[in-house]
Design a protein around this motif. Structure first.
Motif, PDB file in Angstrom:
ATOM      1  N   ASN A  24      88.640   2.391  45.457  1.00  0.00           N
ATOM      2  CA  ASN A  24      89.162   3.704  45.105  1.00  0.00           C
ATOM      3  C   ASN A  24      90.345   3.532  44.154  1.00  0.00           C
ATOM      4  O   ASN A  24      91.504   3.654  44.532  1.00  0.00           O
ATOM      5  CB  ASN A  24      89.577   4.462  46.368  1.00  0.00           C
ATOM      6  N   LYS A  25      89.993   3.217  42.897  1.00  0.00           N
ATOM      7  CA  LYS A  25      91.026   3.097  41.875  1.00  0.00           C
ATOM      8  C   LYS A  25      90.496   3.617  40.544  1.00  0.00           C
ATOM      9  O   LYS A  25      89.291   3.654  40.306  1.00  0.00           O
ATOM     10  CB  LYS A  25      91.571   1.676  41.767  1.00  0.00           C
ATOM     11  N   SER A  26      91.402   3.998  39.731  1.00  0.00           N
ATOM     12  CA  SER A  26      91.087   4.640  38.462  1.00  0.00           C
ATOM     13  C   SER A  26      90.120   3.818  37.613  1.00  0.00           C
ATOM     14  O   SER A  26      90.286   2.604  37.456  1.00  0.00           O
ATOM     15  CB  SER A  26      92.386   4.869  37.688  1.00  0.00           C
ATOM     16  N   GLY A  27      89.099   4.488  37.095  1.00  0.00           N
ATOM     17  CA  GLY A  27      88.184   3.864  36.151  1.00  0.00           C
ATOM     18  C   GLY A  27      86.928   3.255  36.748  1.00  0.00           C
ATOM     19  O   GLY A  27      86.000   2.916  36.013  1.00  0.00           O
ATOM     20  N   ARG A  28      86.857   3.081  38.066  1.00  0.00           N
ATOM     21  CA  ARG A  28      85.684   2.424  38.666  1.00  0.00           C
ATOM     22  C   ARG A  28      84.418   3.263  38.509  1.00  0.00           C
ATOM     23  O   ARG A  28      83.364   2.741  38.171  1.00  0.00           O
ATOM     24  CB  ARG A  28      85.931   2.095  40.134  1.00  0.00           C
ATOM     25  N   LEU A  29      84.499   4.563  38.766  1.00  0.00           N
ATOM     26  CA  LEU A  29      83.338   5.435  38.603  1.00  0.00           C
ATOM     27  C   LEU A  29      82.929   5.510  37.134  1.00  0.00           C
ATOM     28  O   LEU A  29      81.742   5.439  36.805  1.00  0.00           O
ATOM     29  CB  LEU A  29      83.631   6.830  39.156  1.00  0.00           C
ATOM     30  N   ALA A  30      83.898   5.587  36.256  1.00  0.00           N
ATOM     31  CA  ALA A  30      83.609   5.616  34.819  1.00  0.00           C
ATOM     32  C   ALA A  30      82.901   4.332  34.386  1.00  0.00           C
ATOM     33  O   ALA A  30      81.983   4.366  33.560  1.00  0.00           O
ATOM     34  CB  ALA A  30      84.895   5.812  34.020  1.00  0.00           C
ATOM     35  N   ALA A  31      83.296   3.209  34.959  1.00  0.00           N
ATOM     36  CA  ALA A  31      82.670   1.928  34.605  1.00  0.00           C
ATOM     37  C   ALA A  31      81.195   1.917  34.999  1.00  0.00           C
ATOM     38  O   ALA A  31      80.346   1.432  34.244  1.00  0.00           O
ATOM     39  CB  ALA A  31      83.412   0.771  35.279  1.00  0.00           C
ATOM     40  N   VAL A  32      80.877   2.464  36.168  1.00  0.00           N
ATOM     41  CA  VAL A  32      79.479   2.519  36.605  1.00  0.00           C
ATOM     42  C   VAL A  32      78.671   3.405  35.665  1.00  0.00           C
ATOM     43  O   VAL A  32      77.598   3.001  35.196  1.00  0.00           O
ATOM     44  CB  VAL A  32      79.368   3.048  38.056  1.00  0.00           C
ATOM     45  N   THR A  33      79.171   4.583  35.384  1.00  0.00           N
ATOM     46  CA  THR A  33      78.405   5.507  34.541  1.00  0.00           C
ATOM     47  C   THR A  33      78.276   4.986  33.112  1.00  0.00           C
ATOM     48  O   THR A  33      77.236   5.157  32.481  1.00  0.00           O
ATOM     49  CB  THR A  33      79.019   6.921  34.560  1.00  0.00           C
ATOM     50  N   ARG A  34      79.311   4.326  32.613  1.00  0.00           N
ATOM     51  CA  ARG A  34      79.252   3.734  31.269  1.00  0.00           C
ATOM     52  C   ARG A  34      78.203   2.624  31.206  1.00  0.00           C
ATOM     53  O   ARG A  34      77.417   2.542  30.266  1.00  0.00           O
ATOM     54  CB  ARG A  34      80.642   3.211  30.888  1.00  0.00           C
ATOM     55  N   LEU A  35      78.180   1.782  32.225  1.00  0.00           N
ATOM     56  CA  LEU A  35      77.200   0.698  32.292  1.00  0.00           C
ATOM     57  C   LEU A  35      75.781   1.261  32.324  1.00  0.00           C
ATOM     58  O   LEU A  35      74.908   0.800  31.576  1.00  0.00           O
ATOM     59  CB  LEU A  35      77.453  -0.162  33.527  1.00  0.00           C
ATOM     60  N   LEU A  36      75.537   2.243  33.187  1.00  0.00           N
ATOM     61  CA  LEU A  36      74.200   2.828  33.280  1.00  0.00           C
ATOM     62  C   LEU A  36      73.797   3.497  31.971  1.00  0.00           C
ATOM     63  O   LEU A  36      72.669   3.333  31.504  1.00  0.00           O
ATOM     64  CB  LEU A  36      74.133   3.815  34.447  1.00  0.00           C
ATOM     65  N   ALA A  37      74.717   4.229  31.369  1.00  0.00           N
ATOM     66  CA  ALA A  37      74.426   4.885  30.084  1.00  0.00           C
ATOM     67  C   ALA A  37      74.070   3.850  29.011  1.00  0.00           C
ATOM     68  O   ALA A  37      73.132   4.048  28.240  1.00  0.00           O
ATOM     69  CB  ALA A  37      75.619   5.722  29.636  1.00  0.00           C
ATOM     70  N   GLY A  38      74.795   2.749  29.009  1.00  0.00           N
ATOM     71  CA  GLY A  38      74.530   1.690  28.039  1.00  0.00           C
ATOM     72  C   GLY A  38      73.160   1.052  28.197  1.00  0.00           C
ATOM     73  O   GLY A  38      72.604   0.507  27.248  1.00  0.00           O
ATOM     74  N   ARG A  39      72.595   1.125  29.382  1.00  0.00           N
ATOM     75  CA  ARG A  39      71.256   0.590  29.654  1.00  0.00           C
ATOM     76  C   ARG A  39      70.180   1.668  29.567  1.00  0.00           C
ATOM     77  O   ARG A  39      69.020   1.421  29.880  1.00  0.00           O
ATOM     78  CB  ARG A  39      71.197  -0.043  31.048  1.00  0.00           C
ATOM     79  N   GLY A  40      70.567   2.883  29.151  1.00  0.00           N
ATOM     80  CA  GLY A  40      69.596   3.972  29.017  1.00  0.00           C
ATOM     81  C   GLY A  40      69.132   4.535  30.355  1.00  0.00           C
ATOM     82  O   GLY A  40      68.058   5.130  30.445  1.00  0.00           O
ATOM     83  N   ILE A  41      69.950   4.371  31.386  1.00  0.00           N
ATOM     84  CA  ILE A  41      69.589   4.856  32.721  1.00  0.00           C
ATOM     85  C   ILE A  41      70.213   6.223  32.934  1.00  0.00           C
ATOM     86  O   ILE A  41      71.415   6.409  32.766  1.00  0.00           O
ATOM     87  CB  ILE A  41      70.049   3.859  33.803  1.00  0.00           C
ATOM     88  N   ASN A  42      69.365   7.175  33.319  1.00  0.00           N
ATOM     89  CA  ASN A  42      69.789   8.553  33.493  1.00  0.00           C
ATOM     90  C   ASN A  42      69.969   8.866  34.973  1.00  0.00           C
ATOM     91  O   ASN A  42      69.078   8.598  35.780  1.00  0.00           O
ATOM     92  CB  ASN A  42      68.754   9.498  32.879  1.00  0.00           C
TER      93      ASN A  42
END
Length: 143
Positions: free
Chosen positions: A12-30
């Motif tokens: 529970n720290k800043s940026g962790r959720l953003a990192a997951v969504t950025r990674l998935l977006a970069g792999r074309g995962i919706n």
């Protein structure tokens, strides 16, 4: 009839959720549906995505603590009492619900609920016998 759900343990720290969504977006995962349960120290992010196997691989390779879980998806009318009816059927069959989350889909039965239950196969059979639409994973992945 079973749906693959990705669960990700997040500090529970800043940026962790953003990192997951950025990674998935970069792999074309919706992302099709998601839920977050948290405490002051950590959270569990639960995701239904269009390609769960690839999402799992990508998150694992990036060092996230991740797991694949089978869940149940149910389509129901988006009206008062829709969820209550499904819950009553599961209660009558003595099926314990560990958690659930809902989202709005498309079509005349526009509400969808994802359930994690203790007896998945039994829950699927009970709901189908009662005429409830239990969703195929592929239908959810393609929304």
């Amino acid at each position: 009839m079973k749906i693959k759900q990705i669960s990700v343990f997040l500090e529970n720290k800043s940026g962790r959720l953003a990192a997951v969504t950025r990674l998935l977006a970069g792999r074309g995962i919706n992302i099709r549906a998601l839920s977050i349960a948290d405490t002051s120290d950590f959270g569990i992010l639960r995701l239904i995505v269009n390609d769960p196997d690839e999402a799992y691989r990508a998150l694992k390779e990036a060092g996230f603590t991740v797991s694949l879980t089978e869940v149940l998806g149910v389509e129901m009318p988006d009206r008062p009492g829709g969820l209550s009816h499904i819950l009553s059927l599961l209660e009558e069959a003595d099926i314990n619900i560990e958690y659930l989350y809902a989202f709005i889909g498309r079509g005349e039965n526009g509400a969808m609920v994802i359930f994690r239950v203790e007896e998945l196969d039994k829950a699927i059979a009970v709901l189908q016998q009662k005429g409830i639409t239990v969703l195929e994973g592929e239908k959810i992945y393609q929304l």
